[in-house]
Design a protein around this motif. Structure first.
Motif, PDB file in Angstrom:
ATOM      1  N   THR A 138     -17.526 -29.602 -11.405  1.00  0.00           N
ATOM      2  CA  THR A 138     -17.233 -29.525  -9.972  1.00  0.00           C
ATOM      3  C   THR A 138     -15.744 -29.418  -9.715  1.00  0.00           C
ATOM      4  N   VAL A 139     -14.961 -30.197 -10.450  1.00  0.00           N
ATOM      5  CA  VAL A 139     -13.515 -30.201 -10.232  1.00  0.00           C
ATOM      6  C   VAL A 139     -12.841 -28.997 -10.869  1.00  0.00           C
ATOM      7  N   SER A 140     -13.325 -28.580 -12.045  1.00  0.00           N
ATOM      8  CA  SER A 140     -12.630 -27.531 -12.804  1.00  0.00           C
ATOM      9  C   SER A 140     -13.096 -26.128 -12.438  1.00  0.00           C
ATOM     10  N   ARG A 141     -14.423 -25.938 -12.382  1.00  0.00           N
ATOM     11  CA  ARG A 141     -14.933 -24.583 -12.139  1.00  0.00           C
ATOM     12  C   ARG A 141     -16.171 -24.624 -11.248  1.00  0.00           C
ATOM     13  N   PRO A 142     -15.988 -24.814  -9.956  1.00  0.00           N
ATOM     14  CA  PRO A 142     -17.146 -24.903  -9.055  1.00  0.00           C
ATOM     15  C   PRO A 142     -17.834 -23.568  -8.805  1.00  0.00           C
ATOM     16  N   GLY A 143     -17.203 -22.451  -9.158  1.00  0.00           N
ATOM     17  CA  GLY A 143     -17.811 -21.153  -8.912  1.00  0.00           C
ATOM     18  C   GLY A 143     -18.600 -20.598 -10.067  1.00  0.00           C
ATOM     19  N   SER A 144     -18.667 -21.316 -11.196  1.00  0.00           N
ATOM     20  CA  SER A 144     -19.347 -20.791 -12.373  1.00  0.00           C
ATOM     21  C   SER A 144     -20.825 -21.163 -12.370  1.00  0.00           C
ATOM     22  N   LYS A 145     -21.572 -20.554 -13.294  1.00  0.00           N
ATOM     23  CA  LYS A 145     -22.995 -20.850 -13.409  1.00  0.00           C
ATOM     24  C   LYS A 145     -23.216 -22.245 -13.996  1.00  0.00           C
ATOM     25  N   ARG A 146     -22.281 -22.697 -14.819  1.00  0.00           N
ATOM     26  CA  ARG A 146     -22.448 -24.021 -15.413  1.00  0.00           C
ATOM     27  C   ARG A 146     -22.411 -25.128 -14.355  1.00  0.00           C
ATOM     28  N   PHE A 147     -21.687 -24.888 -13.292  1.00  0.00           N
ATOM     29  CA  PHE A 147     -21.661 -25.861 -12.199  1.00  0.00           C
ATOM     30  C   PHE A 147     -23.044 -26.009 -11.576  1.00  0.00           C
ATOM     31  N   LEU A 148     -23.689 -24.892 -11.293  1.00  0.00           N
ATOM     32  CA  LEU A 148     -25.028 -24.943 -10.707  1.00  0.00           C
ATOM     33  C   LEU A 148     -26.031 -25.556 -11.679  1.00  0.00           C
ATOM     34  N   VAL A 149     -25.890 -25.213 -12.956  1.00  0.00           N
ATOM     35  CA  VAL A 149     -26.800 -25.775 -13.959  1.00  0.00           C
ATOM     36  C   VAL A 149     -26.616 -27.284 -14.077  1.00  0.00           C
ATOM     37  N   SER A 150     -25.361 -27.743 -14.071  1.00  0.00           N
ATOM     38  CA  SER A 150     -25.101 -29.180 -14.178  1.00  0.00           C
ATOM     39  C   SER A 150     -25.630 -29.941 -12.966  1.00  0.00           C
ATOM     40  N   VAL A 151     -25.490 -29.364 -11.771  1.00  0.00           N
ATOM     41  CA  VAL A 151     -26.029 -30.014 -10.570  1.00  0.00           C
ATOM     42  C   VAL A 151     -27.552 -30.084 -10.644  1.00  0.00           C
ATOM     43  N   LEU A 152     -28.181 -29.005 -11.101  1.00  0.00           N
ATOM     44  CA  LEU A 152     -29.636 -28.996 -11.224  1.00  0.00           C
ATOM     45  C   LEU A 152     -30.109 -30.011 -12.263  1.00  0.00           C
ATOM     46  N   VAL A 153     -29.397 -30.093 -13.375  1.00  0.00           N
ATOM     47  CA  VAL A 153     -29.761 -31.046 -14.427  1.00  0.00           C
ATOM     48  C   VAL A 153     -29.648 -32.482 -13.928  1.00  0.00           C
ATOM     49  N   VAL A 154     -28.583 -32.777 -13.183  1.00  0.00           N
ATOM     50  CA  VAL A 154     -28.400 -34.134 -12.668  1.00  0.00           C
ATOM     51  C   VAL A 154     -29.478 -34.468 -11.638  1.00  0.00           C
ATOM     52  N   CYS A 155     -29.850 -33.524 -10.803  1.00  0.00           N
ATOM     53  CA  CYS A 155     -30.909 -33.779  -9.823  1.00  0.00           C
ATOM     54  C   CYS A 155     -32.246 -34.051 -10.511  1.00  0.00           C
ATOM     55  N   VAL A 156     -32.557 -33.264 -11.545  1.00  0.00           N
ATOM     56  CA  VAL A 156     -33.797 -33.495 -12.294  1.00  0.00           C
ATOM     57  C   VAL A 156     -33.738 -34.827 -13.025  1.00  0.00           C
ATOM     58  N   TYR A 157     -32.581 -35.133 -13.630  1.00  0.00           N
ATOM     59  CA  TYR A 157     -32.436 -36.409 -14.335  1.00  0.00           C
ATOM     60  C   TYR A 157     -32.592 -37.593 -13.384  1.00  0.00           C
ATOM     61  N   ALA A 158     -31.956 -37.533 -12.222  1.00  0.00           N
ATOM     62  CA  ALA A 158     -32.035 -38.646 -11.268  1.00  0.00           C
ATOM     63  C   ALA A 158     -33.467 -38.852 -10.791  1.00  0.00           C
ATOM     64  N   SER A 159     -34.204 -37.767 -10.565  1.00  0.00           N
ATOM     65  CA  SER A 159     -35.593 -37.894 -10.121  1.00  0.00           C
ATOM     66  C   SER A 159     -36.470 -38.488 -11.214  1.00  0.00           C
TER      67      SER A 159
END
Length: 202
Positions: A138-159
């Motif tokens: 989020t801080v380093s590269r918010p426009g990359s695909k890895r940012f979206l993947v990391s957000v999706l992974v964290v949402c799935v993990y939290a659920s």
């Protein structure tokens, strides 16, 4: 020195209690952050996002103090995760889960609880790495695909982790409300078996 070893052994319970109190206050600090500081930062981040959007629409250069930065995006994502977990728990029925667990056999309940504890530890160790990765992306590269993947992974993990803890709480509730207290005895014996594996370590 035997005396030094005995002195250290006697000091273990006091140090363990101090460590437990330290962990308790860390949990309190995290809870207070989620209920007080994070909502304030979320509102401030939304306000900065609106100001930055208006400034860009009017082609004005906003001041650095009142400009939306990448670190504010991380706070918005944190609130989004809390909202997703809330929606997950809102749709889950504790009554149905309680009666389903209560209808299981005693040994099967013990196996379920053991599996839940194992998955809880695995997800606890995995979750911190996922959150660190999401913060860095989020801080380093918010426009990359890895940012979206990391957000999706964290949402799935939290659920998933929330669901595991939800089942854990329901199973403990069944154990405490059982008439014969047999499941509670199995839980205590399992914890003592775990303590035994720790005590017999040199």
């Amino acid at each position: 020195d035997v005396d030094t070893q005995m002195q250290e052994f006697i000091q273990v319970p006091g140090n363990l209690e101090a460590l437990s109190w330290f962990g308790f206050w860390i949990c309190v600090d995290s809870f207070l952050y989620m209920t007080t500081i994070l909502p304030i930062r979320f509102v401030w981040s939304c306000w900065l996002l609106i100001i930055t959007g208006i400034s860009k629409a009017m082609r004005r250069n906003s001041q650095n103090v009142h400009r939306f930065h990448r670190r504010h995006l991380y706070q918005l994502i944190q609130v989004l995760q809390i909202f997703i977990v809330y929606m997950f728990l809102h749709n889950a029925s504790i009554g149905k889960l309680y009666h389903w667990i209560r209808g299981q056999a005693m040994i099967k309940l013990y196996v379920i609880l053991a599996m839940v504890e194992i998955f809880d530890r695995l997800f606890s160790s995995l979750g911190q790495d996922c959150l660190d990765s999401m913060y860095w992306n989020t801080v380093s590269r918010p426009g990359s695909k890895r940012f979206l993947v990391s957000v999706l992974v964290v949402c799935v993990y939290a659920s998933l982790h929330t669901g595991i803890l939800f089942v854990h709480v329901a199973t403990l509730n069944v154990a405490m409300n059982s008439a014969d207290q047999a499941l509670l005895t199995l839980l205590i014996s399992g914890n003592f078996a775990e303590i035994k594996s720790t005590v017999f370590k040199k």
